[in-house]
Design a protein around this motif. Structure first.
Motif, PDB file in Angstrom:
ATOM      1  N   TYR A  43      21.107  17.540 -70.936  1.00  0.00           N
ATOM      2  CA  TYR A  43      19.698  17.153 -70.613  1.00  0.00           C
ATOM      3  C   TYR A  43      19.625  15.953 -69.675  1.00  0.00           C
ATOM      4  CZ  TYR A  43      14.822  15.137 -71.321  1.00  0.00           C
ATOM      5  OH  TYR A  43      13.878  14.632 -70.863  1.00  0.00           O
ATOM      6  N   PHE A  44      19.001  15.718 -68.763  1.00  0.00           N
ATOM      7  CA  PHE A  44      18.797  14.542 -67.734  1.00  0.00           C
ATOM      8  C   PHE A  44      17.370  13.919 -68.158  1.00  0.00           C
ATOM      9  CE2 PHE A  44      17.868  13.295 -63.344  1.00  0.00           C
ATOM     10  CZ  PHE A  44      18.464  11.994 -63.535  1.00  0.00           C
ATOM     11  N   ASP A  45      17.185  12.671 -68.121  1.00  0.00           N
ATOM     12  CA  ASP A  45      15.869  12.090 -68.261  1.00  0.00           C
ATOM     13  C   ASP A  45      15.746  10.993 -67.361  1.00  0.00           C
ATOM     14  OD1 ASP A  45      13.541  11.207 -69.052  1.00  0.00           O
ATOM     15  OD2 ASP A  45      14.167   9.831 -70.565  1.00  0.00           O
ATOM     16  N   PRO A  46      15.052  11.397 -66.038  1.00  0.00           N
ATOM     17  CA  PRO A  46      15.137  10.928 -64.783  1.00  0.00           C
ATOM     18  C   PRO A  46      13.881   9.797 -64.663  1.00  0.00           C
ATOM     19  CG  PRO A  46      13.956  12.923 -64.392  1.00  0.00           C
ATOM     20  CD  PRO A  46      14.506  12.882 -65.872  1.00  0.00           C
ATOM     21  N   ASP A  48      10.801   8.277 -62.779  1.00  0.00           N
ATOM     22  CA  ASP A  48       9.695   8.454 -62.222  1.00  0.00           C
ATOM     23  C   ASP A  48       9.723   8.530 -60.528  1.00  0.00           C
ATOM     24  OD1 ASP A  48       8.218   9.419 -64.443  1.00  0.00           O
ATOM     25  OD2 ASP A  48       7.405   7.448 -64.642  1.00  0.00           O
ATOM     26  N   ASN A  83      16.089  15.109 -58.645  1.00  0.00           N
ATOM     27  CA  ASN A  83      16.582  16.422 -58.799  1.00  0.00           C
ATOM     28  C   ASN A  83      15.912  17.315 -59.855  1.00  0.00           C
ATOM     29  OD1 ASN A  83      18.160  18.755 -58.608  1.00  0.00           O
ATOM     30  ND2 ASN A  83      20.071  17.873 -58.642  1.00  0.00           N
ATOM     31  N   GLU A  84      14.751  17.959 -59.484  1.00  0.00           N
ATOM     32  CA  GLU A  84      14.138  18.557 -60.688  1.00  0.00           C
ATOM     33  C   GLU A  84      14.938  19.959 -61.082  1.00  0.00           C
ATOM     34  OE1 GLU A  84      11.264  17.628 -61.593  1.00  0.00           O
ATOM     35  OE2 GLU A  84      10.815  16.182 -60.074  1.00  0.00           O
ATOM     36  N   LEU A  86      17.856  19.844 -62.175  1.00  0.00           N
ATOM     37  CA  LEU A  86      18.609  19.658 -63.473  1.00  0.00           C
ATOM     38  C   LEU A  86      17.692  19.596 -64.830  1.00  0.00           C
ATOM     39  CD1 LEU A  86      20.388  16.320 -62.431  1.00  0.00           C
ATOM     40  CD2 LEU A  86      21.051  18.687 -62.473  1.00  0.00           C
ATOM     41  N   SER A  87      16.412  19.887 -64.815  1.00  0.00           N
ATOM     42  CA  SER A  87      15.575  19.973 -65.994  1.00  0.00           C
ATOM     43  C   SER A  87      15.736  21.361 -66.288  1.00  0.00           C
ATOM     44  CB  SER A  87      14.187  19.845 -65.578  1.00  0.00           C
ATOM     45  OG  SER A  87      13.700  20.724 -64.722  1.00  0.00           O
ATOM     46  N   ASP A  88      16.033  22.282 -65.647  1.00  0.00           N
ATOM     47  CA  ASP A  88      16.338  23.742 -66.088  1.00  0.00           C
ATOM     48  C   ASP A  88      17.883  24.127 -66.261  1.00  0.00           C
ATOM     49  OD1 ASP A  88      13.637  24.346 -66.051  1.00  0.00           O
ATOM     50  OD2 ASP A  88      13.592  24.957 -64.265  1.00  0.00           O
ATOM     51  N   ASP A  89      18.729  23.392 -65.407  1.00  0.00           N
ATOM     52  CA  ASP A  89      20.116  23.348 -65.364  1.00  0.00           C
ATOM     53  C   ASP A  89      21.032  22.229 -65.276  1.00  0.00           C
ATOM     54  OD1 ASP A  89      22.184  24.980 -65.153  1.00  0.00           O
ATOM     55  OD2 ASP A  89      21.864  25.809 -63.263  1.00  0.00           O
ATOM     56  N   PRO A  90      20.851  21.482 -66.397  1.00  0.00           N
ATOM     57  CA  PRO A  90      21.633  20.217 -66.203  1.00  0.00           C
ATOM     58  C   PRO A  90      23.127  20.255 -66.321  1.00  0.00           C
ATOM     59  CG  PRO A  90      20.736  20.704 -68.639  1.00  0.00           C
ATOM     60  CD  PRO A  90      20.135  21.868 -67.578  1.00  0.00           C
TER      61      PRO A  90
END
Length: 128
Positions: A43-46, A48, A83-84, A86-90
């Motif tokens: 998981y990546f918590d970017p 805003d 990098n959106e 990464l939400s599906d493919d961290p």
């Protein structure tokens, strides 16, 4: 998982982050060493888009099967893109930490901070 590497065209921060400088912008990510220490990233918590990050301060979290770790900013600036993918493919962070595993893009607020970063050889020698 990617093989150990520290590309010469990047600048490095002692907290195991890299920056690819392009004029007054930079792409940021974590180094091969960092992802190797973390293990599989889940998981990546970017931050805003539009938020401001500050050099040497945490700006995001990366969660792996082992731990949750802060990501420390190597440079200061405004987040212009996250990098959106990464939400599906961290695990792109593990597979391609300098390519598809990038974390954020920023507009630099103080380009002179780049001078404080390490080159690849200095960063690599700091690991031993």
């Amino acid at each position: 998982m990617a093989d150990a590497s520290y590309p010469d065209d990047l600048k490095y921060h002692a907290e195991h982050d890299w920056a690819r400088i392009d004029g007054d912008s930079a792409v940021l990510g974590i180094t091969w060493y960092a992802q190797d220490q973390l293990g599989e990233v889940v998981y990546f918590d970017p931050p805003d888009v539009g938020s401001t990050i500050s050099k040497d301060q945490p700006y995001a979290e990366v969660e792996s099967v082992k731990a949750v770790s802060d990501v420390v900013a190597p440079l200061s600036g405004e987040v212009t893109e996250v990098n959106e993918a990464l939400s599906d493919d961290p695990d792109k962070v593990n597979d391609d930490p300098y390519g598809e595993g990038w974390l954020v893009k920023i507009k630099l607020s103080d380009p002179s901070e780049v001078d404080d970063l390490l080159d690849a050889a200095a960063y690599e020698s700091s690991l031993s």
